[in-house]
Structures are given as structure tokens and as C-alpha cells.
Design an enzyme around this catalytic site. Structure first.
Site, PDB file in Angstrom:
ATOM      1  CD  GLU A   1      -2.809   1.152   2.481  1.00 21.45           C
ATOM      2  OE1 GLU A   1      -3.677   0.096   2.350  1.00 21.45           O
ATOM      3  OE2 GLU A   1      -2.899   1.995   3.218  1.00 21.45           O
TER       4      GLU A   1
ATOM      5  NE  ARG B   1     -17.197   5.691   8.199  1.00 23.99           N
ATOM      6  CZ  ARG B   1     -17.214   6.171   9.797  1.00 23.99           C
ATOM      7  NH1 ARG B   1     -18.086   5.446  10.343  1.00 23.99           N
ATOM      8  NH2 ARG B   1     -16.313   6.539  10.162  1.00 23.99           N
ATOM      9  N   GLY B   2     -14.607   5.396   5.219  1.00 24.27           N
ATOM     10  CA  GLY B   2     -13.678   6.569   5.152  1.00 24.27           C
ATOM     11  C   GLY B   2     -13.878   7.427   6.641  1.00 24.27           C
TER      12      GLY B   2
ATOM     13  CG  ASP C   1     -15.584  -4.293  13.878  1.00 26.78           C
ATOM     14  OD1 ASP C   1     -16.135  -3.391  12.960  1.00 26.78           O
ATOM     15  OD2 ASP C   1     -14.409  -4.314  14.027  1.00 26.78           O
TER      16      ASP C   1
ATOM     17  CE  LYS D   1     -16.270  -4.074   5.843  1.00 29.70           C
ATOM     18  NZ  LYS D   1     -15.108  -3.275   6.654  1.00 29.70           N
TER      19      LYS D   1
ATOM     20  CD  GLN E   1      -5.561   0.232  11.158  1.00 26.89           C
ATOM     21  OE1 GLN E   1      -4.435  -0.015  10.574  1.00 26.89           O
ATOM     22  NE2 GLN E   1      -6.661   1.044  11.111  1.00 26.89           N
TER      23      GLN E   1
ATOM     24  NE  ARG F   1      10.812   7.349   4.417  1.00 26.05           N
ATOM     25  CZ  ARG F   1      11.718   7.856   3.621  1.00 26.05           C
ATOM     26  NH1 ARG F   1      12.769   7.340   3.024  1.00 26.05           N
ATOM     27  NH2 ARG F   1      11.814   9.177   3.963  1.00 26.05           N
TER      28      ARG F   1
END
Length: 313
Positions: A32, A122-123, A175, A182, A193, A289
Site C-alpha cells: 500500500e 467508508r472513510g 464489528d 461487506k 488494520q 518506502r
């Protein structure tokens, strides 16, 4: 999850041989990045992509700022990756401050640029600490966003997962229920995460399996290049920092090279434990990096396999 005989033997091999010796290189990896703000940062990002490309990642993803603040830069970065490399590029897309029509236009622009993979989120609210408020003509959740994207184009879709529970979730069980929503809406996988102990992921994987969730759950790996920054990020995400980690990085603030070595060792050891527990997919948060992620992948048995596309004459 069915545990094969080889997976049962793997923990024994991990203890009986040098920690990273003899790995078959069967781990699958992804990376990422975040969109660069300056020309110098763009050069650094591209240097990282050039370095990591030969490891043949499954995909690389590019993040999206709160409220779409990096929309154009995200699109340009993803489009360039799709255009100039062999790496499948994934674009982050969020619900924040965007109508369904705007999101459809963005998603279609990605499709036309050759992007076939979306990381649907969602953001976060534009204002740190504020509450998420859906756009009056937009999507109210990541599950709704996934469902909407599936109606637009046959995207491959990844979503997020939270081994230590999303900070806004009412409970860990709720959760996980939302994660299932989803995935049931059409997502292919969930990327977690970051976390700092392998047992955190294993407990979460067990809970997810118990909830009847079958799609792959990919651990998100964050090598600790800057401990103070990780402390700030962990506070926002609800990620626990083990006491032993604080002890390891204590006294290294003025020794960046030594800090990098410690960071690579810590992350690689966790990845090795995940591998011994049957994990074969890893997603690295590179912070633009390459060195730490490249070193960890090397220890996991990944070796260069491809090159960037030759520039058009």
C-alpha cells in the site's frame, strides 16, 4: 478453516531450523502507498514501486484522503501504475463527502484507466475526531458502497477488517457482523488494520471463521520505521502497542539506521509466526518506502520475478 498436515508440521520446522531458512517463497504479497504531495515525494514513491515490482505483488493499492482530499493525486498515481508497470493497481475509494453519482463517475474513470480493483472503505471524517455523516445523496457505509460498485463494473473489491475492533464499533461481535455484510455485498477479501502481535491476528481469524466468514482475511503489516508516529497512529486506530515493543525502540530516536534494522527484525519475526500459523497472504503498509518491506519479503522467501514494462519508444 482446514489445517493441512504440512501446516501442522510448519510450526515444528520454524523451531527446528534457522528462523527464515528454507521457506518456499509461496507467500503472496501486496503493498500500500499514499499519493505524493510533491515532486520529490513522487520520485520517492516511484523508486519504491520500481524496487518492489520485481517481487511480483498480487496488487498495490493507493490510499484516498479523508473527504476525497487526494482524489486527483490518487487517480493519477493509480493510473500511472496501471499504465507503466505489470502490477495490478487498486484504488481506495470512500463514501465521505461524495454522492452516488460522483462515486460512479470516479469508479468509471478508474475502469477506463484500466483499474480493475477497488479498496472500498467508508472513510474517515474530514475533521479529525468528528463523526461520520453520510452525504445526503451518497452511501452510508462501506457495505452499501461495495454493493453500488458491483452494479457499475465487475471490479475486484477489497474491504477493511479490524482485529482489535473498529474504534466506533459497539462490540467486537457487531464489528465482525458488519465485516460479513461487506463481504456478502460482493467484496473478494478483507485486509486488516495493522497490529503488532501474531496472536492478535490468530484470535481474530478464529472469531471470523466462527462467524461463518469464508473469504480470505489478509493481515496488514506495518513495519515500525518511526515509533513516535506509530504511537500516534495506534492511538487513533485503537491498536495496542506491546510493552516489549516500546522497550525495543527506546533509545533509537537518534539512530535511524539501527532503528530500521530493529524494525525489520520485529516485523519479519511476526510475519514468520503468521506464516507458521498458515498465513500465506501479506499486505504491507509501506509509507512509500521500500526497504523494510523488501527485506521482510526476502526473509519470507520472495525473490525478484519480473521487471517494469519497457517504456514505449
Amino acid at each position: 478453516m482446514t489445517i493441512s498436515r504440512d501446516q501442522m508440521l510448519e510450526p515444528h520446522r520454524a523451531l527446528a531450523t534457522p528462523l527464515f531458512a528454507g521457506l518456499s517463497g509461496d507467500a503472496e504479497i501486496s503493498f500500500e502507498f499514499f499519493p505524493p504531495k510533491t515532486e520529490k515525494m513522487e520520485e520517492q514513491l516511484w523508486d519504491s514501486i520500481v524496487t518492489l515490482d520485481p517481487l511480483k505483488p498480487r496488487f498495490v493499492s493507493v490510499t484516498y484522503g479523508a473527504g476525497g482530499t487526494t482524489r486527483e493525486r490518487t487517480h493519477n498515481t493509480v493510473a500511472r501504475i496501471a499504465r507503466e508497470t505489470r502490477i495490478p493497481a487498486a484504488a481506495h475509494l470512500t463514501c465521505v463527502d461524495a454522492s452516488k453519482t460522483e462515486i460512479a463517475e470516479i469508479a468509471s474513470a478508474y475502469w477506463e484507466a484500466g483499474v480493475r480493483h477497488i479498496v472500498a472503505l467508508r472513510g474517515d471524517p474530514p475533521n479529525a475526531g468528528g463523526a461520520f455523516v453520510p452525504h445526503p445523496e451518497g452511501y452510508a457505509s462501506a457495505a452499501e458502497l461495495v454493493e453500488g460498485l458491483r452494479k457499475l463494473h465487475p471490479f475486484e473489491i477489497s474491504v477493511s477488517a479490524y482485529p482489535e475492533t473498529h474504534p466506533e464499533a459497539l462490540s467486537a461481535a457487531k464489528d465482525i457482523d458488519f465485516l460479513k455484510r461487506k463481504l456478502d455485498a460482493g467484496a473478494s477479501r478483507a485486509i486488516t488494520q495493522f497490529f503488532f502481535e501474531s496472536e492478535t491476528f490468530f484470535r481474530f481469524r478464529d472469531a471470523v471463521a466462527a462467524a461463518g466468514i469464508d473469504p480470505e482475511i489478509v493481515p496488514g503489516i506495518m513495519p515500525v520505521s518511526n515509533f513516535a508516529a506509530i504511537q500516534r497512529m495506534s492511538k487513533m486506530t485503537g491498536t495496542a502497542i506491546p510493552g516489549w515493543m516500546a522497550h525495543l525502540f527506546d533509545g533509537l530516536d537518534d539512530h535511524p539506521a539501527a532503528r530500521q534494522l530493529v524494525a525489520a527484525t520485529v516485523a519479519a519475526e511476526m510475519c514468520r509466526r503468521l506464516y507458521a500459523g498458515g498465513v500465506r497472504q501479506f499486505h504491507f503498509y509501506t509509507l512509500n518506502r521500500a526497504e523494510l518491506s523488501y527485506a521482510i519479503c526476502h526473509l519470507l522467501g520472495k525473490r525478484p520475478q519480473t521487471e517494469l514494462k519497457e517504456e514505449a519508444a
